[in-house]
Every structure is written in structure tokens, then in C-alpha cells.
Motif scaffolding. Structure first.
Motif, PDB file in Angstrom:
ATOM      1  N   ALA A   1      38.544 -44.965  12.090  1.00 46.06           N
ATOM      2  CA  ALA A   1      37.093 -44.993  11.910  1.00 46.06           C
ATOM      3  C   ALA A   1      36.606 -46.434  11.800  1.00 46.06           C
ATOM      4  CB  ALA A   1      36.709 -44.203  10.659  1.00 46.06           C
ATOM      5  N   GLU A   2      37.368 -47.274  11.110  1.00 50.37           N
ATOM      6  CA  GLU A   2      37.013 -48.686  11.001  1.00 50.37           C
ATOM      7  C   GLU A   2      37.052 -49.360  12.372  1.00 50.37           C
ATOM      8  OE1 GLU A   2      36.124 -50.768   8.405  1.00 50.37           O
ATOM      9  OE2 GLU A   2      35.767 -48.892   7.324  1.00 50.37           O
ATOM     10  N   ILE A   3      38.060 -49.029  13.148  1.00 51.00           N
ATOM     11  CA  ILE A   3      38.176 -49.621  14.484  1.00 51.00           C
ATOM     12  C   ILE A   3      37.030 -49.167  15.372  1.00 51.00           C
ATOM     13  CG2 ILE A   3      39.565 -49.470  16.607  1.00 51.00           C
ATOM     14  CD1 ILE A   3      42.034 -49.759  14.814  1.00 51.00           C
ATOM     15  N   GLY A   4      36.665 -47.885  15.279  1.00 50.97           N
ATOM     16  CA  GLY A   4      35.529 -47.391  16.050  1.00 50.97           C
ATOM     17  C   GLY A   4      34.239 -48.108  15.688  1.00 50.97           C
ATOM     18  N   ALA A   5      34.043 -48.337  14.376  1.00 49.36           N
ATOM     19  CA  ALA A   5      32.840 -49.038  13.929  1.00 49.36           C
ATOM     20  C   ALA A   5      32.831 -50.482  14.435  1.00 49.36           C
ATOM     21  CB  ALA A   5      32.766 -49.009  12.402  1.00 49.36           C
ATOM     22  N   MET A   6      34.003 -51.110  14.429  1.00 45.55           N
ATOM     23  CA  MET A   6      34.090 -52.490  14.927  1.00 45.55           C
ATOM     24  C   MET A   6      33.786 -52.554  16.422  1.00 45.55           C
ATOM     25  SD  MET A   6      37.485 -53.701  12.812  1.00 45.55           S
ATOM     26  CE  MET A   6      37.501 -55.382  13.444  1.00 45.55           C
ATOM     27  N   TRP A   7      34.254 -51.560  17.173  1.00 44.60           N
ATOM     28  CA  TRP A   7      33.969 -51.534  18.614  1.00 44.60           C
ATOM     29  C   TRP A   7      32.466 -51.358  18.861  1.00 44.60           C
ATOM     30  CZ3 TRP A   7      32.192 -47.326  21.610  1.00 44.60           C
ATOM     31  CH2 TRP A   7      32.150 -47.584  22.998  1.00 44.60           C
ATOM     32  N   HIS A   8      31.825 -50.458  18.080  1.00 40.22           N
ATOM     33  CA  HIS A   8      30.387 -50.240  18.252  1.00 40.22           C
ATOM     34  C   HIS A   8      29.587 -51.495  17.926  1.00 40.22           C
ATOM     35  CE1 HIS A   8      29.899 -46.038  19.351  1.00 40.22           C
ATOM     36  NE2 HIS A   8      30.874 -45.727  18.514  1.00 40.22           N
ATOM     37  N   ARG A   9      30.087 -52.306  16.998  1.00 43.75           N
ATOM     38  CA  ARG A   9      29.387 -53.542  16.634  1.00 43.75           C
ATOM     39  C   ARG A   9      29.725 -54.689  17.580  1.00 43.75           C
ATOM     40  NH1 ARG A   9      30.734 -51.766  11.210  1.00 43.75           N
ATOM     41  NH2 ARG A   9      32.521 -53.193  11.201  1.00 43.75           N
ATOM     42  N   GLY A  10      30.564 -54.408  18.587  1.00 46.09           N
ATOM     43  CA  GLY A  10      30.911 -55.430  19.559  1.00 46.09           C
ATOM     44  C   GLY A  10      31.980 -56.402  19.118  1.00 46.09           C
ATOM     45  N   ARG A  11      32.696 -56.068  18.064  1.00 45.20           N
ATOM     46  CA  ARG A  11      33.740 -56.966  17.554  1.00 45.20           C
ATOM     47  C   ARG A  11      35.092 -56.713  18.204  1.00 45.20           C
ATOM     48  NH1 ARG A  11      33.556 -56.573  11.171  1.00 45.20           N
ATOM     49  NH2 ARG A  11      35.367 -57.962  11.467  1.00 45.20           N
TER      50      ARG A  11
ATOM     51  N   GLU B   1      40.343 -51.438  21.585  1.00 45.05           N
ATOM     52  CA  GLU B   1      40.129 -50.129  20.957  1.00 45.05           C
ATOM     53  C   GLU B   1      41.075 -49.087  21.534  1.00 45.05           C
ATOM     54  OE1 GLU B   1      38.579 -46.109  20.461  1.00 45.05           O
ATOM     55  OE2 GLU B   1      38.694 -47.212  22.347  1.00 45.05           O
ATOM     56  N   HIS B   2      41.273 -49.099  22.854  1.00 48.63           N
ATOM     57  CA  HIS B   2      42.183 -48.148  23.486  1.00 48.63           C
ATOM     58  C   HIS B   2      43.623 -48.383  23.043  1.00 48.63           C
ATOM     59  CE1 HIS B   2      39.538 -46.703  27.086  1.00 48.63           C
ATOM     60  NE2 HIS B   2      38.944 -46.579  25.917  1.00 48.63           N
TER      61      HIS B   2
ATOM     62  N   GLY C   1      38.185 -24.557  16.771  1.00 50.24           N
ATOM     63  CA  GLY C   1      37.763 -25.813  16.181  1.00 50.24           C
ATOM     64  C   GLY C   1      37.240 -26.753  17.262  1.00 50.24           C
ATOM     65  N   LEU C   2      36.009 -27.221  17.113  1.00 51.18           N
ATOM     66  CA  LEU C   2      35.383 -28.112  18.085  1.00 51.18           C
ATOM     67  C   LEU C   2      35.175 -29.480  17.463  1.00 51.18           C
ATOM     68  CD1 LEU C   2      32.653 -25.705  19.532  1.00 51.18           C
ATOM     69  CD2 LEU C   2      34.905 -26.215  20.499  1.00 51.18           C
ATOM     70  N   SER C   3      35.628 -30.518  18.168  1.00 53.26           N
ATOM     71  CA  SER C   3      35.501 -31.885  17.691  1.00 53.26           C
ATOM     72  C   SER C   3      34.382 -32.601  18.444  1.00 53.26           C
ATOM     73  CB  SER C   3      36.828 -32.627  17.886  1.00 53.26           C
ATOM     74  OG  SER C   3      36.704 -33.987  17.528  1.00 53.26           O
ATOM     75  N   VAL C   4      33.476 -33.253  17.683  1.00 50.78           N
ATOM     76  CA  VAL C   4      32.344 -33.990  18.263  1.00 50.78           C
ATOM     77  C   VAL C   4      32.293 -35.363  17.602  1.00 50.78           C
ATOM     78  CG1 VAL C   4      29.932 -33.819  18.951  1.00 50.78           C
ATOM     79  CG2 VAL C   4      31.150 -31.767  18.206  1.00 50.78           C
ATOM     80  N   THR C   5      32.667 -36.396  18.338  1.00 49.85           N
ATOM     81  CA  THR C   5      32.751 -37.729  17.743  1.00 49.85           C
ATOM     82  C   THR C   5      31.444 -38.499  17.845  1.00 49.85           C
ATOM     83  OG1 THR C   5      35.112 -37.808  18.247  1.00 49.85           O
ATOM     84  CG2 THR C   5      34.021 -39.907  17.775  1.00 49.85           C
TER      85      THR C   5
ATOM     86  N   GLY D   1      33.360 -30.077  13.795  1.00 50.97           N
ATOM     87  CA  GLY D   1      33.491 -31.255  12.953  1.00 50.97           C
ATOM     88  C   GLY D   1      33.551 -32.526  13.773  1.00 50.97           C
ATOM     89  N   GLY D   2      33.482 -33.659  13.067  1.00 53.49           N
ATOM     90  CA  GLY D   2      33.583 -34.945  13.744  1.00 53.49           C
ATOM     91  C   GLY D   2      32.563 -35.942  13.255  1.00 53.49           C
ATOM     92  N   GLY D   3      32.719 -37.180  13.715  1.00 55.49           N
ATOM     93  CA  GLY D   3      31.864 -38.259  13.259  1.00 55.49           C
ATOM     94  C   GLY D   3      30.404 -38.110  13.622  1.00 55.49           C
ATOM     95  N   ALA D   4      30.088 -37.287  14.619  1.00 54.04           N
ATOM     96  CA  ALA D   4      28.692 -37.109  15.026  1.00 54.04           C
ATOM     97  C   ALA D   4      27.898 -36.261  14.044  1.00 54.04           C
ATOM     98  CB  ALA D   4      28.635 -36.472  16.410  1.00 54.04           C
TER      99      ALA D   4
END
Length: 430
Positions: A66-76, A82-83, A163-167, A194-197
Motif C-alpha cells: 500500500a505504501e508503494i502504491g501511494a508512492m507511485w501515485h505521488r510520482g515518487r 512499482e512492478h 470475493g471481488l477485489s477493486v483497487t 473489497g479493496g483500496g477503492a
């Protein structure tokens, strides 16, 4: 390389917050550096410490991703970085899943997938493995699952849970269309989304409005809800509380009914119940056995079963069950009754007779025409204590298909039917 850990409540521990924070920070650094070896060492250390799987999956690996995803969204982070971290995380989860050994099975099936258009897999994989650790048989389908293909699989395999995942929020419309499609037919599994969305209340509300049974951005909350929903209180965190509650109820009933501790031991041995077991016999047939205890006199329970109109109450709706024979029906030996129902959406006509009728202790129904090669169902009733009646079902049957089809479909459906029947009867009488 750590040793495998056998999963049992006594054998697992929840890490201290300080240790958890230390592992999170170290794993995040390893993932950012692309250091797969160091990341594996950290997970091995957690497994060797016998930390519960949920802590490793959600609070360590999941938190770091989750931290890595947030860093990618912030362009860091770049997409490549990320992959790279995501692929290491997949290997960590697979390693953790293989390191925990459990023989716990609950006889229930789930399908877990990311919705159409959602390319993220870590959240769904985490949820799938957490269910596996709780004894579920899980089909994990990965990411970007087309709605119609998923619907066809649900219809053909009839899982107990989807179970459906929505990020990402961009996939919420797809998730809602998926829920609506799955819920559009007569048969529908329990649907958990469930999911981050789904961190915002408005998104969770919309998902519930289209028919989702449970919505949460927290996979641990979802698992806890499922354990309660399906009455599967086997998790390490709830087992002690369950045993304490059961013990208190037993002692309260013992005192209320004036039963001594010695009599209770004898009573327990005589009334131990085994619900919903199916075994194959040497002659190629199968035998299903089910036993429950109901808080009523034997004549009251038998009278309930003697009224054919009550069959609708104890039969799942997805069977679309109905009695064709004109009412009223006076039950007795040699009575013939015709029914209609649907097995996996296929219309079926069923005709049976009553060769044995011995109120209030026994009757037998026998298929004359129907989906089975043969079906003989003995219903046995006995009042083992005042106002406590044992209801036992013994069904011996043959199927027109092979053993594989029986294992994949027939057995699963019968267990679900008799489990529904048992729970409904307990709700009526207990």
C-alpha cells in the motif's frame, strides 16, 4: 529457509506492534531496492516466529505494498519500480502460503478475482489465501476478469462465496455491474467486495445498494464477517471465546434441567451429532448421514415432518422446489407424491412413495422417478431427553454420472441442502 509451521490456535502468535513496525520498515526498504533475498529473509523470520498468517499477509506485505502504491501515485516511483516490487510481493505471498500447513477444511467453496478492468492482484490473492487458511476451497482467478466469463463460472460451479477485489476507483462501475449480474439469477453466492477503492463510505454504500452482501476495504474485516456469516468460528482469535461461551451454555442448561456432571457425560456421549457426512460404498452407491438435536417433543417434530407443506420451509430457494400433487396430502404408508425442482437450473420432476410410515419414530421416502438412479431416505426420530429430539437422516443413493461428477457437483449440492435444512430446523425449534 524457515521450517513449515502447522497452523493451530496454540501454535500461532500475534506480533508486538514494535516488531511489526520494524518488519514493515525493513520490508519496504527491501521492496524499494528490489532486494528479493532480503525480503524473503524478513518473511522467513516472521514465519519462524510463528506469527499468524493474517499479520504477515495484511500487516506486513499488504501494508508495504500500500505504501508503494501511494508512492507511485505521488510520482515518487516509476512504473518499472512499482512492478518490480509487486512481483517480489507475489513471490513472498506464495512462499508464505506454502509455509503454513493446515488440514482444516470447512467444505465450502469460494471464487476470488479482481473485477474486469482492474489489473491489480495482490489484494485478491491476499484475501484468497486468508480464506484458504480458514479451510475454504478457493479458486483464485487473478486480475481483469470479464463479467460474463465470471458469471458463467459462478453458474457452473455454484460457489458458496464470491470475493471481488477493486483497487482503484476507476473500477467501481465494473464491480457494481459484476455484482448486479451475479445477483440477477435465482442462484447467487454470498458476494463480498473489497479493496483500496472502497475506503469512502459513499462507494461502500453504492456497492451494497446493487446487492453486495458485505463491503470493506479491510480483508481481515471481511474474513471475520465470513466466519460469522457461515458460522465458522474456527479462527485463532475467536476459538477461546467460543469454547468459553459453549462451556457456560452447557453448564447453564445442566443446572436448569437438574442434570448432574456424571449424567452430563453420559448424555453427551449418547447425543453426539455428526452433521452432513457422505461416504462412498463398495457397491458404487453413496450414503449420506445427518443428525441434529431439536428442543421439542418427538411427536411435535414428527408432526412437522408429516405435513408436506413444511418441505418448502426447509428447502433452499435456489432449488425452486414445489409440490405438484394436489393438496391436502394425508401422509401414510404407500402415499405417492410428485415434486418439481431445479438442479443447477435444469428443471427436474421427482416422484416418490412412502414405503415405511411408523409415527412418531420413522418414515422412509423412496424415489420412483427422478434425477438419481436410486434414492432411499430414512427419517429417524427419537426423544433422548425430555423435550430433546434427535432427528437423523440416512440417505442411500446412486447417481447416473461418474464419481468425478459426484465429487464436483452432487456431493457439494447435497451437503449444502442438508446444511440449510439443519440450520432452518434449528431456527424453528430451538
Amino acid at each position: 529457509m524457515c521450517n513449515n509451521v502447522y497452523m493451530s490456535p496454540k501454535n500461532l502468535a500475534k506480533p508486538k506492534n514494535s516488531d511489526l513496525d520494524k518488519h514493515r520498515h525493513a520490508l519496504l526498504e527491501a521492496l524499494l531496492a528490489g532486494d528479493s533475498l532480503r525480503a524473503t529473509e524478513l518473511v522467513d523470520e516472521a514465519i519462524s516466529n510463528k506469527w499468524e498468517p493474517s499479520s504477515i499477509y495484511v500487516n506486513i506485505v499488504g501494508h508495504s505494498m500500500a505504501e508503494i502504491g501511494a508512492m507511485w501515485h505521488r510520482g515518487r516511483l516509476t512504473i518499472a519500480e512499482e512492478h518490480r516490487a509487486t512481483q517480489i510481493a507475489f513471490r513472498l505471498l506464495a512462499h508464505a502460503q506454502a509455509s503454513f500447513i493446515t488440514d482444516h477444511r470447512v467444505g465450502l467453496k469460494a471464487i476470488v478475482t479482481a473485477v474486469e478492468g482492474d489489473q491489480h492482484m495482490v489484494g485478491g490473492l491476499t484475501f484468497a489465501d486468508l480464506l484458504r487458511f480458514e479451510g475454504w476451497d478457493v479458486d483464485y482467478l487473478g486480475a481483469d476478469m470479464p463479467i460474463e466469463d465470471l458469471y458463467a463460472l459462478v453458474e457452473s460451479t455454484r460457489p458458496d462465496l464470491l470475493g471481488l477485489s477493486v483497487t482503484l476507483p476507476e473500477s467501481l462501475d465494473s464491480a457494481m455491474r459484476t455484482v448486479e449480474r451475479v445477483k440477477s439469477n435465482g442462484f447467487s453466492p454470498t458476494v463480498v467486495v473489497g479493496g483500496g477503492a472502497l475506503t469512502e463510505n459513499i462507494f461502500r454504500k453504492r456497492m451494497s445498494e446493487v446487492g453486495a452482501d458485505f463491503v470493506s476495504s479491510n480483508s481481515l474485516e471481511a474474513v471475520e464477517w465470513i466466519l460469522e456469516k457461515f458460522d465458522l468460528g474456527f479462527s485463532a482469535r475467536t476459538l477461546d471465546a467460543m469454547l468459553a461461551d459453549i462451556g457456560q451454555r452447557i453448564q447453564s442448561l445442566r443446572k436448569e434441567r437438574g442434570i448432574s456432571q456424571g449424567d452430563l457425560a453420559t448424555y453427551t456421549e449418547n447425543t453426539r451429532e455428526t452433521l452432513n457426512t457422505i461416504q462412498s460404498l463398495r457397491d458404487g452407491s453413496y450414503e449420506l448421514q445427518s443428525r441434529i438435536l431439536l428442543e421439542a417433543r418427538v411427536d411435535e417434530v414428527f408432526s412437522f415432518f408429516a405435513d408436506p407443506t413444511n418441505l418448502n420451509q426447509i428447502t433452499p430457494e435456489w432449488l425452486h422446489f414445489g409440490i405438484v400433487t394436489p393438496m391436502p396430502i394425508s401422509m401414510s404408508a404407500d402415499v405417492t407424491i410428485e415434486y418439481k425442482l431445479k438442479l443447477r437450473l435444469i428443471p427436474v420432476s421427482w416422484k416418490s412413495d412412502i414405503p415405511v410410515w411408523e409415527p412418531p419414530l420413522k418414515f422412509t421416502d423412496r424415489q420412483i422417478r427422478g434425477p438419481y438412479r436410486s434414492w432411499i431416505h430414512d427419517h429417524l426420530f427419537s426423544e433422548i431427553q425430555p423435550n430433546v429430539t434427535s432427528v437423523e437422516d440416512r440417505v442411500r443413493y446412486r447417481v447416473p454420472t461418474g464419481r468425478l461428477a459426484h465429487f464436483l457437483f452432487v456431493k457439494r449440492d447435497l451437503l449444502k441442502i442438508f446444511n440449510y435444512r439443519a440450520q432452518t430446523l434449528k431456527g424453528i425449534f430451538n
